[in-house]
Scaffold this motif. Structure first.
Motif, PDB file in Angstrom:
ATOM      1  N   ASP A   1       0.681  -1.187  -0.054  1.00  0.00           N
ATOM      2  CA  ASP A   1       0.059   0.089  -0.078  1.00  0.00           C
ATOM      3  C   ASP A   1       0.978   1.447   0.035  1.00  0.00           C
ATOM      4  N   LYS A   2       0.504   2.255  -0.894  1.00  0.00           N
ATOM      5  CA  LYS A   2       1.151   3.538  -1.174  1.00  0.00           C
ATOM      6  C   LYS A   2       0.633   4.563  -0.562  1.00  0.00           C
TER       7      LYS A   2
ATOM      8  N   ASP B   1      -5.320   3.096  -2.196  1.00  0.00           N
ATOM      9  CA  ASP B   1      -4.549   3.157  -3.696  1.00  0.00           C
ATOM     10  C   ASP B   1      -5.725   3.022  -4.564  1.00  0.00           C
TER      11      ASP B   1
END
Lengths: 370, 231
Positions: free
Chosen positions: B33-34, B76
């Motif tokens: 996850d960004k 995201d």
């Protein structure tokens, strides 16, 4: 020092190198010169204990308290600190205590209160007045050695000044490092004695070498009063007296250091007691053994006795315990120095270049104490 | 910017007399996850708040008024909710997490605030100013961060206040240790380097003070005992 050890610090490395040079030089030089070379190449710092205690007494401290400080720490001397001038003005030793006791005795103890209350400073000032020393700074330039001075210089100075101890003081910081004595130097030499080549005289006997005092020996017997003993100490500057019994056989030794016993037990007010009353309380007869030697003892045995018995002098006796003479540590040191001088007369350049760094006063033969 | 607007809204609520307390929102992130955004009923689902990634969680702290708040995470591009937190059905065949700010929570906050007010009121107001001047900065958890100064005069000390304990290595005094070499009393055990340059004192007796200190000279050590009359 092991050859395998890794030394990174540059200062340590250079020290390591000089030690190797020293060791190499022992191999190259004549074994007769080895002690001289040892004393020249080792400094007062080398001889210093790894961790030691020094006593510093404020000059305003009363004389009685000063001696309790010595007794409590069982040391023989302390440096005196003069706070108002921030300087060391001298040493206080057992000799001072003896002189004070005699002065108090002669004044019929009217000055015993003075002993309790007078300060070290007042005592030292009186002493200077008596000796007609007109030094207003009160010896602010006390004699001391630099930690980088050679042991050779230390020995010469000890002999020349006829003293047992000299303070080693750092010249820049004026830190008092320790008191150097004949005893400490001899013990230091003895640590290395098996690594060093042996000069021939080390296996010669006392009768061959003729070290020590044999004439005009002062002896005391068990009936001698303590005050008389003190007067002898004061008059002829010796550190111990052999005690003989009725048949003139050795039965004890009374040394200056034993006087500390008086301070410890606070029995110094009665100086008229005969010695036999005191000796028993000082030494436990069941374990106490007198440090004696024979004329046939070799120099090496004497050195061993000095070091292992922790004594400053050996009484030379015959087989029936009659006193023949006394050999002291100072005598041994004088003998060493004299043997070096003899060598330097034979060889014009004996000290492989080390002679030119300040060795201090050249030893002149002075009459011995005893 | 979004957060700034939210803060404005909250500030407005604060001005209108409604109290808020800080609420921590956490979403357990997976390593891939960004970016995480937070949306909820507190902004009428209009603005999203950027969450900050801290170790394994995305975190955001919002000042919320009393009441029930629904919220959701936008990770995201996907809408997610936290399975470990309480949740309710949304009207779009999904689930929303839910948090309720109760009246009792405010009492705790007020007690804390009262505490900080009494110790340093000016300082905490400075913090608030700072918050307002730099709203884009992630704000620290609530509470007081300053040091309390010890009282200046002795009377104000509580009787239970004692000086700190001596470090144990300083209790190991070489002068008190027996040396094996009884015949050479000037010898002492080798000191530890932490013992150097400390002053040791013997209690004053018979009008004499004894001070001692150990110093190093090259590779050797000297312990000096100094005897000084107290009078």
């Amino acid at each position: 020092m092991s050859d395998h050890c890794v030394v990174i610090e540059p200062a340590a490395l250079s020290e390591f190198r000089t030690k190797r040079v020293r060791r190499d030089s022992y191999q190259r030089i004549n074994s007769e010169e080895v002690y001289q070379s040892f004393f020249l190449t080792h400094t007062c710092y080398d001889c210093m204990p790894k961790s030691g205690k020094v006593l510093l007494l404020d000059a305003r401290l009363s004389i009685r308290k000063a001696f309790f400080a010595l007794v409590y720490n069982s040391v023989r001397a302390a440096l005196i600190w003069h706070a108002s001038t921030s300087s060391n003005i001298g040493l206080i030793t057992i000799s001072d205590f003896i002189n004070m006791l005699i002065a108090a005795y002669d004044a019929k103890w009217s000055s015993v209160a003075t002993l309790e209350s007078a300060s070290i400073l007042e005592w030292k000032q009186n002493l200077y007045k008596k000796n007609a020393v007109t030094d207003p700074t009160l010896g602010s330039t006390i004699f001391y050695l630099n930690p980088e001075d050679s042991l050779y210089k230390a020995i010469l100075t000890l002999i020349e000044r006829k003293v047992h101890r000299i303070p080693v003081i750092h010249p820049d910081t004026h830190d008092f490092l320790y008191l150097i004595t004949h005893k400490r130097i001899l013990k230091f030499l003895y640590l290395y004695i098996y690594d060093l080549p042996q000069p021939h005289y080390i296996h010669q006997s006392l009768s061959e070498l003729k070290i020590g005092t044999f004439n005009k020996l002062v002896m005391i017997d068990l009936q001698t009063k303590l005050i008389e003993v003190l007067r002898i100490f004061q008059a002829i500057r010796i550190s111990a007296l052999p005690v003989v019994d009725g048949e003139k056989r050795l039965c004890g030794v009374y040394s200056k250091f034993d006087i500390m016993h008086l301070a410890a037990t606070r029995t110094y007010a009665n100086l008229d007691v005969p010695l036999c009353d005191i000796l028993d309380s000082i030494h436990d007869h069941t374990t106490y053994q007198l440090a004696t030697c024979k004329m046939t003892d070799q120099l090496f045995e004497l050195m061993d006795k000095f070091v292992s018995r922790e004594v400053h002098r050996l009484i030379i006796v015959d087989n029936s315990q009659h006193i023949i003479g006394i050999v002291s540590m100072s005598d041994l040191m004088k003998f060493f120095v004299a043997s070096f001088e003899k060598l330097s007369r034979i060889n014009s350049n004996p000290l492989n270049g080390n002679n030119n760094n300040n060795d201090g006063p050249i030893f002149k033969s002075v009459p011995m104490d005893i | 910017m979004q957060q700034y607007l939210t803060q404005q809204a909250v500030d407005a609520e604060l001005k209108s007399g409604k109290k808020t307390i800080p609420v921590v929102f956490k979403y357990p992130a997976s390593p891939k996850d960004k970016e995480a955004l937070l949306a909820g009923s507190f902004t009428n689902w209009k603005e999203t708040i950027v969450m900050v990634k801290s170790e394994n969680d995305f975190v955001a702290i919002l000042d919320l008024p009393e009441g029930r708040h629904e919220y959701k995470f936008f990770i995201d591009g996907r809408w997610e909710y936290d399975l470990n937190e309480p949740s309710v059905d949304d009207s779009h065949s999904g689930r929303n997490n839910v948090v309720t700010v109760k009246k009792s929570d405010f009492e705790v906050m007020e007690a804390l605030q009262l505490d900080s007010m009494t110790t340093s009121s000016s300082h905490s107001s400075n913090i608030n100013k700072q918050k307002q001047n730099h709203p884009e900065m992630a704000r620290s958890p609530p509470g007081l961060y300053d040091k309390t100064w010890p009282p200046a005069n002795r009377e104000e000390f509580s009787p239970t206040d004692k000086p700190p304990f001596l470090p144990p290595h300083l209790l190991n005094i070489i002068l008190n240790q027996d040396t094996a070499a009884h015949y050479e009393p000037a010898l002492l055990p080798e000191p530890n380097h932490v013992m150097l340059k400390h002053l040791y004192a013997l209690s004053i007796r018979d009008g004499v003070m004894v001070l001692s200190t150990t110093a190093r000279y090259k590779q050797k050590f000297v312990t000096t005992c100094f005897y000084k009359p107290t009078g």
